[in-house]
Design a protein around this motif. Structure first.
Motif, PDB file in Angstrom:
ATOM      1  N   ILE A   9       0.862  -1.176   0.000  1.00 46.46           N
ATOM      2  CA  ILE A   9       0.000   0.000   0.000  1.00 46.46           C
ATOM      3  C   ILE A   9       0.900   1.229   0.000  1.00 46.46           C
ATOM      4  O   ILE A   9       1.878   1.286   0.755  1.00 46.46           O
ATOM      5  CB  ILE A   9      -0.952   0.022   1.218  1.00 46.46           C
ATOM      6  N   ALA A  10       0.595   2.181  -0.874  1.00 46.37           N
ATOM      7  CA  ALA A  10       1.370   3.415  -0.966  1.00 46.37           C
ATOM      8  C   ALA A  10       0.441   4.600  -0.722  1.00 46.37           C
ATOM      9  O   ALA A  10      -0.718   4.597  -1.143  1.00 46.37           O
ATOM     10  CB  ALA A  10       2.033   3.536  -2.335  1.00 46.37           C
ATOM     11  N   ALA A  11       0.949   5.596  -0.021  1.00 42.90           N
ATOM     12  CA  ALA A  11       0.187   6.819   0.230  1.00 42.90           C
ATOM     13  C   ALA A  11       0.460   7.803  -0.907  1.00 42.90           C
ATOM     14  O   ALA A  11       1.575   8.318  -1.033  1.00 42.90           O
ATOM     15  CB  ALA A  11       0.583   7.427   1.563  1.00 42.90           C
ATOM     16  N   ALA A  12      -0.542   8.045  -1.738  1.00 42.22           N
ATOM     17  CA  ALA A  12      -0.405   8.975  -2.853  1.00 42.22           C
ATOM     18  C   ALA A  12      -1.799   9.339  -3.340  1.00 42.22           C
ATOM     19  O   ALA A  12      -2.797   8.717  -2.960  1.00 42.22           O
ATOM     20  CB  ALA A  12       0.437   8.383  -3.984  1.00 42.22           C
ATOM     21  N   ASP A  13      -1.857  10.365  -4.198  1.00 44.32           N
ATOM     22  CA  ASP A  13      -3.126  10.934  -4.645  1.00 44.32           C
ATOM     23  C   ASP A  13      -3.250  10.817  -6.154  1.00 44.32           C
ATOM     24  O   ASP A  13      -2.309  11.153  -6.891  1.00 44.32           O
ATOM     25  CB  ASP A  13      -3.175  12.415  -4.227  1.00 44.32           C
ATOM     26  N   LEU A  14      -4.405  10.361  -6.627  1.00 41.36           N
ATOM     27  CA  LEU A  14      -4.668  10.231  -8.052  1.00 41.36           C
ATOM     28  C   LEU A  14      -4.425  11.533  -8.803  1.00 41.36           C
ATOM     29  O   LEU A  14      -4.017  11.527  -9.968  1.00 41.36           O
ATOM     30  CB  LEU A  14      -6.122   9.764  -8.257  1.00 41.36           C
ATOM     31  N   ARG A  15      -4.651  12.649  -8.128  1.00 39.31           N
ATOM     32  CA  ARG A  15      -4.492  13.950  -8.790  1.00 39.31           C
ATOM     33  C   ARG A  15      -3.037  14.298  -9.059  1.00 39.31           C
ATOM     34  O   ARG A  15      -2.753  15.270  -9.758  1.00 39.31           O
ATOM     35  CB  ARG A  15      -5.156  15.040  -7.943  1.00 39.31           C
ATOM     36  N   LYS A  16      -2.126  13.493  -8.516  1.00 34.79           N
ATOM     37  CA  LYS A  16      -0.693  13.704  -8.740  1.00 34.79           C
ATOM     38  C   LYS A  16      -0.080  12.395  -9.243  1.00 34.79           C
ATOM     39  O   LYS A  16       0.596  11.678  -8.505  1.00 34.79           O
ATOM     40  CB  LYS A  16      -0.015  14.162  -7.449  1.00 34.79           C
ATOM     41  N   PRO A  17      -0.322  12.070 -10.517  1.00 40.10           N
ATOM     42  CA  PRO A  17       0.122  10.771 -11.050  1.00 40.10           C
ATOM     43  C   PRO A  17       1.615  10.515 -10.903  1.00 40.10           C
ATOM     44  O   PRO A  17       2.027   9.366 -10.693  1.00 40.10           O
ATOM     45  CB  PRO A  17      -0.277  10.849 -12.530  1.00 40.10           C
ATOM     46  N   GLU A  63     -12.668  16.553  -9.089  1.00 38.84           N
ATOM     47  CA  GLU A  63     -13.384  17.630  -9.758  1.00 38.84           C
ATOM     48  C   GLU A  63     -12.733  17.974 -11.098  1.00 38.84           C
ATOM     49  O   GLU A  63     -11.542  17.745 -11.311  1.00 38.84           O
ATOM     50  CB  GLU A  63     -13.433  18.856  -8.854  1.00 38.84           C
ATOM     51  N   ASP A  64     -13.532  18.564 -11.969  1.00 34.36           N
ATOM     52  CA  ASP A  64     -13.029  18.942 -13.282  1.00 34.36           C
ATOM     53  C   ASP A  64     -11.839  19.900 -13.169  1.00 34.36           C
ATOM     54  O   ASP A  64     -10.930  19.865 -14.009  1.00 34.36           O
ATOM     55  CB  ASP A  64     -14.140  19.594 -14.105  1.00 34.36           C
ATOM     56  N   ALA A  65     -11.845  20.744 -12.148  1.00 41.12           N
ATOM     57  CA  ALA A  65     -10.753  21.703 -11.967  1.00 41.12           C
ATOM     58  C   ALA A  65      -9.418  21.006 -11.764  1.00 41.12           C
ATOM     59  O   ALA A  65      -8.357  21.588 -12.040  1.00 41.12           O
ATOM     60  CB  ALA A  65     -11.054  22.621 -10.780  1.00 41.12           C
ATOM     61  N   ASP A  66      -9.459  19.761 -11.286  1.00 40.16           N
ATOM     62  CA  ASP A  66      -8.226  18.990 -11.074  1.00 40.16           C
ATOM     63  C   ASP A  66      -7.851  18.158 -12.298  1.00 40.16           C
ATOM     64  O   ASP A  66      -6.896  17.383 -12.243  1.00 40.16           O
ATOM     65  CB  ASP A  66      -8.371  18.088  -9.850  1.00 40.16           C
ATOM     66  N   ASP A  67      -8.611  18.296 -13.378  1.00 43.43           N
ATOM     67  CA  ASP A  67      -8.342  17.651 -14.670  1.00 43.43           C
ATOM     68  C   ASP A  67      -8.107  16.144 -14.545  1.00 43.43           C
ATOM     69  O   ASP A  67      -7.011  15.626 -14.783  1.00 43.43           O
ATOM     70  CB  ASP A  67      -7.133  18.296 -15.358  1.00 43.43           C
ATOM     71  N   PRO A  68      -9.165  15.402 -14.193  1.00 48.33           N
ATOM     72  CA  PRO A  68      -9.009  13.944 -14.068  1.00 48.33           C
ATOM     73  C   PRO A  68      -8.633  13.266 -15.373  1.00 48.33           C
ATOM     74  O   PRO A  68      -7.966  12.235 -15.367  1.00 48.33           O
ATOM     75  CB  PRO A  68     -10.376  13.486 -13.565  1.00 48.33           C
ATOM     76  N   ALA A 115      -6.558  14.369 -17.663  1.00 46.09           N
ATOM     77  CA  ALA A 115      -5.105  14.457 -17.816  1.00 46.09           C
ATOM     78  C   ALA A 115      -4.408  13.462 -16.896  1.00 46.09           C
ATOM     79  O   ALA A 115      -3.399  12.849 -17.275  1.00 46.09           O
ATOM     80  CB  ALA A 115      -4.623  15.876 -17.520  1.00 46.09           C
ATOM     81  N   ALA A 116      -4.942  13.275 -15.683  1.00 46.17           N
ATOM     82  CA  ALA A 116      -4.336  12.330 -14.739  1.00 46.17           C
ATOM     83  C   ALA A 116      -4.402  10.907 -15.284  1.00 46.17           C
ATOM     84  O   ALA A 116      -3.415  10.161 -15.233  1.00 46.17           O
ATOM     85  CB  ALA A 116      -5.042  12.417 -13.385  1.00 46.17           C
ATOM     86  N   VAL A 117      -5.566  10.526 -15.827  1.00 45.49           N
ATOM     87  CA  VAL A 117      -5.713   9.178 -16.376  1.00 45.49           C
ATOM     88  C   VAL A 117      -4.817   9.011 -17.602  1.00 45.49           C
ATOM     89  O   VAL A 117      -4.187   7.962 -17.786  1.00 45.49           O
ATOM     90  CB  VAL A 117      -7.186   8.892 -16.724  1.00 45.49           C
ATOM     91  N   ALA A 118      -4.728  10.040 -18.424  1.00 45.23           N
ATOM     92  CA  ALA A 118      -3.879   9.960 -19.618  1.00 45.23           C
ATOM     93  C   ALA A 118      -2.411   9.796 -19.236  1.00 45.23           C
ATOM     94  O   ALA A 118      -1.665   9.046 -19.889  1.00 45.23           O
ATOM     95  CB  ALA A 118      -4.060  11.215 -20.474  1.00 45.23           C
ATOM     96  N   GLU A 119      -1.981  10.475 -18.180  1.00 43.60           N
ATOM     97  CA  GLU A 119      -0.587  10.353 -17.746  1.00 43.60           C
ATOM     98  C   GLU A 119      -0.301   8.940 -17.241  1.00 43.60           C
ATOM     99  O   GLU A 119       0.759   8.362 -17.535  1.00 43.60           O
ATOM    100  CB  GLU A 119      -0.298  11.379 -16.651  1.00 43.60           C
ATOM    101  N   LEU A 120      -1.248   8.368 -16.523  1.00 44.95           N
ATOM    102  CA  LEU A 120      -1.089   6.986 -16.067  1.00 44.95           C
ATOM    103  C   LEU A 120      -1.092   6.031 -17.257  1.00 44.95           C
ATOM    104  O   LEU A 120      -0.269   5.113 -17.336  1.00 44.95           O
ATOM    105  CB  LEU A 120      -2.215   6.628 -15.098  1.00 44.95           C
ATOM    106  N   ARG A 121      -2.010   6.258 -18.198  1.00 39.49           N
ATOM    107  CA  ARG A 121      -2.078   5.411 -19.401  1.00 39.49           C
ATOM    108  C   ARG A 121      -0.757   5.413 -20.151  1.00 39.49           C
ATOM    109  O   ARG A 121      -0.259   4.357 -20.570  1.00 39.49           O
ATOM    110  CB  ARG A 121      -3.194   5.928 -20.304  1.00 39.49           C
ATOM    111  N   ASP A 122      -0.178   6.593 -20.323  1.00 37.28           N
ATOM    112  CA  ASP A 122       1.053   6.703 -21.110  1.00 37.28           C
ATOM    113  C   ASP A 122       2.221   5.981 -20.451  1.00 37.28           C
ATOM    114  O   ASP A 122       3.196   5.618 -21.126  1.00 37.28           O
ATOM    115  CB  ASP A 122       1.403   8.174 -21.325  1.00 37.28           C
ATOM    116  N   ALA A 123       2.127   5.754 -19.134  1.00 42.86           N
ATOM    117  CA  ALA A 123       3.208   5.063 -18.423  1.00 42.86           C
ATOM    118  C   ALA A 123       3.058   3.550 -18.466  1.00 42.86           C
ATOM    119  O   ALA A 123       3.976   2.825 -18.061  1.00 42.86           O
ATOM    120  CB  ALA A 123       3.247   5.534 -16.967  1.00 42.86           C
ATOM    121  N   LEU A 124       1.917   3.073 -18.971  1.00 46.25           N
ATOM    122  CA  LEU A 124       1.646   1.634 -18.984  1.00 46.25           C
ATOM    123  C   LEU A 124       2.118   0.988 -20.276  1.00 46.25           C
ATOM    124  O   LEU A 124       2.119   1.603 -21.337  1.00 46.25           O
ATOM    125  CB  LEU A 124       0.143   1.381 -18.808  1.00 46.25           C
TER     126      LEU A 124
END
Length: 272
Positions: A126-134, A165-170, A172-181
């Motif tokens: 388990i790691a402590a981290a936030d989806l909004r900061k990929p 929230e949209d202001a946190d650009d979800p 973009a976060a998912v796209a950044e995770l996708r690009d790392a896979l």
């Protein structure tokens, strides 16, 4: 208020937590009266909330099983919450004892309890981290020590994106995770939506208001908006559908589903 032994020091146990409310909906014991009070308030307007959460977990188990049949044995579960019976590592490792699971959450109670549950399991962390900061997730040493991102990974975003929230650009976060896979990786996702709820939107909106009151806004997106999270992935049959309709165990099981379980969409995508 007496602090239970499992509650880490430094957290405010007088403030409701969506992770602990989720635990309450699922019948868990790692929640406080303040969480139960908020959950019961939300259930006044949408009494089927526990059924929705159960449908989320049931989809997760079916989708994890599917991933293992596709030869994927690495799992990155972001927004994993407080582990309850039948969580990702139990499902995946029952199918493949070599499966490796990295859970990620920003709730300190979820992290602390996960550490206790996973103690002795060398193939789960388990790691402590936030989806909004990929980048914090992708650069986490515990995640990197366990998972090989050069090989396919099943990325789980189950019941978490509707708290971004949209202001946190979800997107973009998912796209950044996708690009790392790596190619062949899977995205396993559920998301709440007004579409399908057996209530008028005004009534369902009162439940959304409860979450806004506890400073955890619940963002209800349309099916089309949810589908955007799968950009760069090829949808696996049957596509983006109400949660009970994603590869149900049987026609009989589907017929017995509560109508509230249609209050969101689920899908699996594969990175080419």
């Amino acid at each position: 208020m007496e602090r239970p032994s499992w509650a880490p020091q430094g957290i405010d146990i007088s403030v409701p937590s969506v992770s602990r409310m989720y635990d309450f909906y699922l019948g868990g014991s790692h929640n406080f009266e303040v969480d139960r009070e908020a959950a019961r308030k939300a259930m006044e307007f949408m009494p089927g909330l526990p059924k929705v959460m159960q449908a989320n977990r049931a989809f997760m188990r079916r989708a994890v099983d599917y991933a293992t049949t596709q030869g994927v044995n690495q799992f990155l579960d972001i927004g994993s919450g407080i582990p309850t019976f039948g969580n990702v590592h139990e499902v995946a490792q029952a199918a493949d004892p070599e499966a490796r699971i990295a859970y990620v959450d920003h709730d300190s109670v979820a992290v602390a309890h996960s550490q206790a549950v996973l103690q002795g399991n060398e193939r789960a962390v388990i790691a402590a981290a936030d989806l909004r900061k990929p980048q914090d997730i992708l650069g986490n040493p515990e995640v990197n020590a366990l998972l090989d991102l050069d090989k396919p990974v099943a990325l789980l975003l189950v019941a978490v994106l509707h708290f971004v929230e949209d202001a946190d650009d979800p997107y973009a976060a998912v796209a950044e995770l996708r690009d790392a896979l790596a190619p062949g990786s899977l995205l396993l996702l559920t998301h709440a939506s007004y579409e399908g709820i057996p209530l008028i939107q005004e009534e369902a909106g009162r439940t959304v208001g409860v979450y806004r009151t506890i400073r955890n806004p619940l963002i209800m997106r349309s099916r089309a908006e949810i589908g955007r999270f799968f950009e760069g992935f090829e949808m696996v049959d049957p596509g983006l559908v109400p949660m009970p309709e994603w590869r149900p165990e049987s026609a009989e099981a589907l017929a017995q589903e509560d109508m509230f379980t249609y209050a969101g969409f689920a899908g699996v995508g594969r990175k080419a």
